[in-house]
Design a protein around this motif. Structure first.
Motif, short mmCIF file in Angstrom:
data_model
loop_
_atom_site.label_atom_id
_atom_site.label_comp_id
_atom_site.label_asym_id
_atom_site.label_seq_id
_atom_site.Cartn_x
_atom_site.Cartn_y
_atom_site.Cartn_z
N GLU A 30 0.80 -1.22 0.00
CA GLU A 30 0.00 0.00 0.00
C GLU A 30 0.84 1.27 0.00
O GLU A 30 0.44 2.27 -0.59
CB GLU A 30 -0.94 0.00 1.21
CG GLU A 30 -2.02 -1.05 1.14
CD GLU A 30 -2.85 -1.13 2.40
OE1 GLU A 30 -2.49 -0.47 3.41
OE2 GLU A 30 -3.85 -1.87 2.40
N GLU A 34 1.97 0.42 -4.75
CA GLU A 34 0.84 1.05 -5.43
C GLU A 34 1.04 2.53 -5.76
O GLU A 34 0.65 2.97 -6.83
CB GLU A 34 -0.44 0.86 -4.61
CG GLU A 34 -0.93 -0.57 -4.64
CD GLU A 34 -2.15 -0.80 -3.76
OE1 GLU A 34 -2.55 0.13 -3.03
OE2 GLU A 34 -2.69 -1.91 -3.81
N PRO A 35 1.69 3.35 -4.90
CA PRO A 35 1.91 4.75 -5.31
C PRO A 35 2.88 4.89 -6.48
O PRO A 35 2.84 5.89 -7.19
CB PRO A 35 2.50 5.41 -4.05
CG PRO A 35 2.06 4.56 -2.93
CD PRO A 35 1.97 3.17 -3.47
N GLN A 37 3.11 2.71 -9.09
CA GLN A 37 2.63 2.04 -10.29
C GLN A 37 2.02 3.07 -11.24
O GLN A 37 1.45 4.06 -10.82
CB GLN A 37 1.56 1.00 -9.95
CG GLN A 37 2.11 -0.27 -9.40
CD GLN A 37 1.00 -1.28 -9.11
OE1 GLN A 37 -0.15 -0.89 -8.94
NE2 GLN A 37 1.34 -2.53 -9.05
N LYS A 38 2.15 2.78 -12.54
CA LYS A 38 1.46 3.60 -13.53
C LYS A 38 0.00 3.19 -13.51
O LYS A 38 -0.32 2.01 -13.56
CB LYS A 38 2.05 3.38 -14.91
CG LYS A 38 3.47 3.87 -15.03
CD LYS A 38 3.99 3.64 -16.42
CE LYS A 38 5.41 4.12 -16.52
NZ LYS A 38 5.98 3.86 -17.84
N GLN A 39 -0.88 4.16 -13.43
CA GLN A 39 -2.30 3.87 -13.30
C GLN A 39 -2.96 3.92 -14.68
O GLN A 39 -3.34 4.98 -15.16
CB GLN A 39 -2.97 4.87 -12.36
CG GLN A 39 -2.43 4.82 -10.95
CD GLN A 39 -2.68 3.47 -10.29
OE1 GLN A 39 -3.73 2.88 -10.46
NE2 GLN A 39 -1.71 3.00 -9.54
N TYR A 40 -3.06 2.77 -15.35
CA TYR A 40 -3.76 2.67 -16.62
C TYR A 40 -5.07 1.92 -16.38
O TYR A 40 -5.08 0.90 -15.72
CB TYR A 40 -2.96 1.87 -17.64
CG TYR A 40 -1.66 2.48 -18.07
CD1 TYR A 40 -0.51 1.73 -18.08
CD2 TYR A 40 -1.58 3.80 -18.47
CE1 TYR A 40 0.70 2.26 -18.49
CE2 TYR A 40 -0.40 4.34 -18.87
CZ TYR A 40 0.74 3.57 -18.88
OH TYR A 40 1.93 4.11 -19.28
N PRO A 41 -6.16 2.39 -16.94
CA PRO A 41 -7.39 1.59 -16.87
C PRO A 41 -7.40 0.51 -17.94
O PRO A 41 -8.40 -0.12 -18.16
CB PRO A 41 -8.48 2.63 -17.10
CG PRO A 41 -7.83 3.69 -17.89
CD PRO A 41 -6.38 3.72 -17.46
N TYR A 43 -4.65 -2.45 -20.28
CA TYR A 43 -3.50 -3.31 -20.06
C TYR A 43 -2.31 -2.98 -20.96
O TYR A 43 -1.29 -3.63 -20.87
CB TYR A 43 -3.89 -4.78 -20.27
CG TYR A 43 -4.88 -5.23 -19.24
CD1 TYR A 43 -4.50 -5.42 -17.92
CD2 TYR A 43 -6.21 -5.42 -19.57
CE1 TYR A 43 -5.40 -5.80 -16.97
CE2 TYR A 43 -7.12 -5.82 -18.62
CZ TYR A 43 -6.71 -6.00 -17.32
OH TYR A 43 -7.60 -6.38 -16.38
#
Length: 162
Positions: A30, A34-35, A37-41, A43
């Motif tokens: 957490e 997670e902070p 990571q690249k946040q892609y909706p 894949y």
């Protein structure tokens, strides 16, 4: 029953043991993983759209390079879409045999349309092609259709032109 409330000392011991093992890994996930990571909706990486080859100046090498890279990515995506539709059609035919002509009609129509569109855009370009050749093919096709009607419908007759 909340996780921190145990019914007896045996359960309390195993809850404490579970928190001791799971706590550091959960904290690390957490707070660190997670902070960052690249946040892609989705894949795959989404590239920004660049100007197409017709929007580039003739001496702008960087713009031409980006347009060619965009063209290659679009071609790979379109090729994979056609491959997925082909796989769906093959699976439908294998599953629905002997009534596959009736039951797989919609899947077959989608595949044929996608394959025809792929060939209209990328077919007959040769081994070494780029965005400029594809653009010229599109231009020549538009000129042909303006003069003779849609490709595959036959040429216009003299009476139809007037």
């Amino acid at each position: 029953m909340p996780e921190n409330e145990a019914r007896n000392t045996f359960e309390a011991f195993f809850f404490a043991l579970g928190r001791a093992i799971d706590g550091p890994t959960t904290w690390f996930k957490e707070k660190v993983v997670e902070p960052n990571q690249k946040q892609y909706p989705w894949y795959h990486q989404k590239f920004r759209r660049v100007p197409t080859i017709d929007e580039c100046y003739t001496d702008d090498v960087v713009c031409v390079y980006e347009a060619n890279a965009q063209y290659r990515r679009d071609r790979l995506v379109d090729t994979e879409i056609v491959a997925i539709l082909r796989d769906r059609l093959e699976a439908c035919v294998m599953y629905e045999r002997p009534d596959h002509k009736l039951k797989c009609q919609e899947v077959s129509r989608q595949y044929e349309e996608a394959a025809a569109n792929w060939f209209c855009k990328y077919g007959d370009l040769g081994a070494y092609h780029d965005a400029k050749k594809a653009f010229m093919k599109q231009k020549h096709r538009m000129i042909w259709e303006r003069r003779h009607g849609p490709v595959g419908s036959g040429m216009k007759q003299k009476e139809q032109e007037e």
